[in-house]
Write an enzyme that holds these catalytic residues in place. Sequence first.
Site, PDB file in Angstrom:
ATOM      1  N   SER A 120       0.840  -1.198   0.000  1.00 39.87           N
ATOM      2  CA  SER A 120       0.000   0.000   0.000  1.00 39.87           C
ATOM      3  C   SER A 120       0.878   1.252   0.000  1.00 39.87           C
ATOM      4  O   SER A 120       1.750   1.381  -0.849  1.00 39.87           O
ATOM      5  CB  SER A 120      -0.964  -0.050   1.191  1.00 39.87           C
ATOM      6  OG  SER A 120      -2.000   0.889   1.038  1.00 39.87           O
ATOM      7  N   ASP A 238     -10.346  -3.646  -5.290  1.00 40.86           N
ATOM      8  CA  ASP A 238      -9.927  -2.675  -4.272  1.00 40.86           C
ATOM      9  C   ASP A 238     -10.950  -1.547  -4.130  1.00 40.86           C
ATOM     10  O   ASP A 238     -11.232  -0.818  -5.079  1.00 40.86           O
ATOM     11  CB  ASP A 238      -8.567  -2.092  -4.661  1.00 40.86           C
ATOM     12  CG  ASP A 238      -7.854  -1.428  -3.498  1.00 40.86           C
ATOM     13  OD1 ASP A 238      -8.538  -0.970  -2.563  1.00 40.86           O
ATOM     14  OD2 ASP A 238      -6.612  -1.366  -3.525  1.00 40.86           O
ATOM     15  N   HIS A 291      -8.296  -4.829  -1.161  1.00 38.30           N
ATOM     16  CA  HIS A 291      -7.019  -4.231  -0.806  1.00 38.30           C
ATOM     17  C   HIS A 291      -6.275  -5.071   0.235  1.00 38.30           C
ATOM     18  O   HIS A 291      -6.810  -5.389   1.289  1.00 38.30           O
ATOM     19  CB  HIS A 291      -7.256  -2.827  -0.254  1.00 38.30           C
ATOM     20  CG  HIS A 291      -6.020  -1.998  -0.113  1.00 38.30           C
ATOM     21  ND1 HIS A 291      -5.293  -1.544  -1.188  1.00 38.30           N
ATOM     22  CD2 HIS A 291      -5.376  -1.548   1.001  1.00 38.30           C
ATOM     23  CE1 HIS A 291      -4.260  -0.829  -0.760  1.00 38.30           C
ATOM     24  NE2 HIS A 291      -4.284  -0.817   0.560  1.00 38.30           N
TER      25      HIS A 291
END
Length: 331
Positions: A120, A238, A291
């Site tokens: 991330s 996501d 995610h």
Amino acid sequence: MAVVNPLRLFLVGSLLGSALAKPVQVALDDEDDDTPLPLVIWHGLGDSYQSEGMRRVAELAEEVNPGTLVYPIRIDDSESRDRYSSFVGNVTEQVAKVCTDIAAHPILSTAPAIDALGFSQGGQFLRAYVERCNNPPVRSLVTFGSQHNGITTFRECEPTDWICRAAMAWLKNDAWSNTVQGKVVPAQYYRNPAEYEQYLEHSNFLADINNEREVKNEQYKKNIANLEYFVMYMFEDDTTAIPKESAWFEEVNGTESTPLRARKLYIEDWLGLRALDRKGGLKFLTAPGEHMQLSEYLLRDTFAQFYGPLNLHRGRSEPRPALYPEDAGDL
């Protein structure tokens, strides 16, 4: 930007953790040396360098490439402070600290190169390491669900995550103030096309590392172009990092989307991405799920393809299969 299970690793078996500190010395001048390059990992928002998920990732890296020294990047040795620093802090100062820490590390500093893995927001922070210092140099950079072209929306935090909620409340009040740009981490990669001029003027971090301002930093371009691989995974479903296409440097403005190769950033090669692409080193890959939903199968495959000994050249140009074995299991 929501924070839901920062690294969703569903663990199987006990945590060994030995790969976090194993003293591996990398030879500088032996072309036949099969010692894997050290691997540095930068965690995402709301995670910490000592979390259970990060420890399991370190184990997997060592299992796939035995002898790998894994260095989980930290802003503070305290786990709770390190997590806090993923929400609150000046990213430019954090990157500078990491540059200093890695350059001073007794083993990393002697390596001919290192590999890098970013989860991330840790992905764009590691790219900043490559661009701004790169000492020792990164060979291959792999990022999962990173916000290379920024975020346009801030999602809600978990109800009981008070650090996240306080940071986001501060951010939503005035994303472009000097205070917020210097203190709230997600604000420093906030990039809304509708506020582009404000972004160029006030962004503390992303506008610089994306070389979007009028004066370009040629060293940034050179360092990215010199990577062997820059592998960018986008999560197919996501809904945490918005837009998800930011993981591939895609420009999303409302319903319009411009892929990286059609953008000025690529055509004029502000970052060296076009040069890297032309030599086969820029990879656009997808990962199934939401995610940071990572499987052991995906991580093992990534470690086998892009990491390992310095002079071990595998046939790694083809993207991974689209289908995943049902029995591979999540982490």
